[in-house]
Write a protein that holds these residues in place. Structure first.
Motif, PDB file in Angstrom:
ATOM      1  N   LEU A  53       0.392  -1.400   0.106  1.00 48.66           N
ATOM      2  CA  LEU A  53      -0.103   0.040   0.203  1.00 48.66           C
ATOM      3  C   LEU A  53       0.879   1.242   0.103  1.00 48.66           C
ATOM      4  CD1 LEU A  53      -2.727   1.441   0.778  1.00 48.66           C
ATOM      5  CD2 LEU A  53      -2.002   1.774   3.245  1.00 48.66           C
ATOM      6  N   VAL A  54       1.740   1.246   0.913  1.00 54.44           N
ATOM      7  CA  VAL A  54       2.714   2.548   0.871  1.00 54.44           C
ATOM      8  C   VAL A  54       3.193   2.731  -0.071  1.00 54.44           C
ATOM      9  CG1 VAL A  54       4.216   3.472   2.330  1.00 54.44           C
ATOM     10  CG2 VAL A  54       2.439   2.428   3.538  1.00 54.44           C
ATOM     11  N   GLU A  55       3.512   1.240  -0.924  1.00 52.18           N
ATOM     12  CA  GLU A  55       5.156   1.925  -1.698  1.00 52.18           C
ATOM     13  C   GLU A  55       4.627   1.766  -2.901  1.00 52.18           C
ATOM     14  OE1 GLU A  55       8.313   2.069  -1.369  1.00 52.18           O
ATOM     15  OE2 GLU A  55       8.687   1.833   0.669  1.00 52.18           O
ATOM     16  N   GLU A  56       3.318   1.780  -3.190  1.00 54.50           N
ATOM     17  CA  GLU A  56       2.138   2.127  -4.601  1.00 54.50           C
ATOM     18  C   GLU A  56       1.382   2.686  -4.271  1.00 54.50           C
ATOM     19  OE1 GLU A  56       2.333  -0.263  -6.844  1.00 54.50           O
ATOM     20  OE2 GLU A  56       4.479  -1.015  -6.273  1.00 54.50           O
ATOM     21  N   LEU A  57       1.207   3.523  -3.688  1.00 53.05           N
ATOM     22  CA  LEU A  57       1.047   4.963  -3.472  1.00 53.05           C
ATOM     23  C   LEU A  57       1.833   6.157  -3.684  1.00 53.05           C
ATOM     24  CD1 LEU A  57      -1.657   4.824  -0.547  1.00 53.05           C
ATOM     25  CD2 LEU A  57      -2.101   5.278  -2.904  1.00 53.05           C
ATOM     26  N   LYS A  58       3.286   5.862  -2.793  1.00 59.48           N
ATOM     27  CA  LYS A  58       4.558   6.215  -3.349  1.00 59.48           C
ATOM     28  C   LYS A  58       3.892   6.885  -4.496  1.00 59.48           C
ATOM     29  CE  LYS A  58       7.607   5.945  -1.289  1.00 59.48           C
ATOM     30  NZ  LYS A  58       9.033   4.790  -0.180  1.00 59.48           N
ATOM     31  N   GLY A  76      -5.682   7.327  -5.263  1.00 57.00           N
ATOM     32  CA  GLY A  76      -4.452   6.145  -5.127  1.00 57.00           C
ATOM     33  C   GLY A  76      -5.802   5.282  -4.779  1.00 57.00           C
ATOM     34  N   ILE A  77      -5.681   5.699  -3.574  1.00 56.09           N
ATOM     35  CA  ILE A  77      -6.390   4.226  -2.834  1.00 56.09           C
ATOM     36  C   ILE A  77      -7.011   3.437  -3.392  1.00 56.09           C
ATOM     37  CG2 ILE A  77      -7.655   4.014  -0.493  1.00 56.09           C
ATOM     38  CD1 ILE A  77      -6.805   7.150   0.465  1.00 56.09           C
ATOM     39  N   SER A  78      -7.922   4.380  -3.609  1.00 54.85           N
ATOM     40  CA  SER A  78      -8.957   3.058  -4.578  1.00 54.85           C
ATOM     41  C   SER A  78      -8.337   1.818  -5.423  1.00 54.85           C
ATOM     42  CB  SER A  78      -9.810   3.684  -5.412  1.00 54.85           C
ATOM     43  OG  SER A  78     -11.000   4.980  -4.623  1.00 54.85           O
ATOM     44  N   ARG A  79      -6.974   2.507  -6.346  1.00 58.41           N
ATOM     45  CA  ARG A  79      -6.374   2.211  -7.021  1.00 58.41           C
ATOM     46  C   ARG A  79      -5.973   0.692  -6.321  1.00 58.41           C
ATOM     47  NH1 ARG A  79      -4.964   3.982 -12.367  1.00 58.41           N
ATOM     48  NH2 ARG A  79      -6.765   5.762 -13.015  1.00 58.41           N
ATOM     49  N   ILE A  80      -4.884   0.862  -5.359  1.00 55.48           N
ATOM     50  CA  ILE A  80      -4.224   0.641  -4.411  1.00 55.48           C
ATOM     51  C   ILE A  80      -5.223  -0.568  -4.087  1.00 55.48           C
ATOM     52  CG2 ILE A  80      -2.324  -0.037  -3.329  1.00 55.48           C
ATOM     53  CD1 ILE A  80      -1.635   1.234  -5.859  1.00 55.48           C
TER      54      ILE A  80
END
Length: 247
Positions: A53-58, A76-80
């Protein structure tokens, strides 16, 4: 701006499933970024979920097209969430994984915070502490409906049951909050490994009494461990008007 972020395995868990990130520098269209995730799931699934979650949001924020900041964060949250959910369905070792999260950005004196689950954001100022976020948990829903008293035995026994998390369902939505900051404010993001082990009064006193932001964070983690350290402990502390953190 001064900030410090750290996680700790605690005293009871074999694995650390909390994951944090903090920077005062721009991340794509966002002016800065403070993130905390508390993973859940057997074996390494919770660790995978929080880190992913954290790395992909970045990554997403770094390349997102310009649009309102809350929209960027929610997209971003929805995609992850969708990606994590698919992974959990396709990989048996990741089945049932999920993660709570709390995210914050600061632009001038405006603080924007979003959360999913029971990871929290607090605003601390002198002798006051205010929980910004609202837990997505069974016990808080029961309290809101008038069926349970906060702090009761039933509340304490069931407070680990959350009603919203990233990666558990095909879709998810974060709640967002905006506040005006003032000199002397501290922003605290934490997992329930801190909030369940250290009461608000003690959190406030540690943030008030210790000198540097790093010392405050380490003291908070130490207190959670002294009080039992039953879960992983994740902490991000920000002094919005403090000196620039060293690069």
């Amino acid at each position: 701006m001064e900030y410090f972020a750290k996680t700790d395995k605690g005293q009871r868990r074999r694995m650390n499933q909390d994951y944090v990130f903090a920077t005062g520098q721009p991340v794509g269209v966002l002016p800065n970024l403070f993130l905390l995730a508390d993973g859940m799931g057997g074996h390494k699934a919770g660790d995978y979920a929080s880190r992913y979650l954290v790395e992909e949001l970045k990554k997403y924020f770094s390349t997102a097209a310009p649009q309102p900041e809350i929209r960027v964060m929610q997209d971003g949250i929805s995609r992850i969430n969708t990606a994590l959910y698919r992974l959990s369905q396709e990989n048996e070792s990741l089945n049932g994984m999920g993660t709570t999260m709390v995210i914050a950005i600061i632009e001038g004196r405006t603080l924007t915070v979003g959360n999913i689950g029971d990871s929290r954001a607090y605003l601390i100022h002198g002798n006051t502490i205010h929980q910004i976020t609202k837990d997505h948990s069974y016990v808080e829903e029961m309290v809101e409906r008038g069926f349970m008293r906060r702090g009761s035995k039933d509340y304490m026994n069931s407070r680990n049951i959350i009603t919203r998390a990233v990666g558990i369902e095909p879709t998810v939505s974060a709640d967002f909050f905006e506040l005006e900051l003032q000199e002397g404010d501290f922003l605290l993001l934490c997992s329930d490994g801190l909030s369940n082990m250290v009461d608000n009064e003690s959190i406030k006193n540690i943030v008030r009494d210790y000198s540097s932001v790093q010392e405050k964070v380490l003291a908070l983690i130490d207190m959670a461990n002294i009080n039992g350290g039953k879960d992983n402990i994740g902490v991000v502390l920000v002094d919005p008007f403090g000196e620039e953190a060293p690069v």
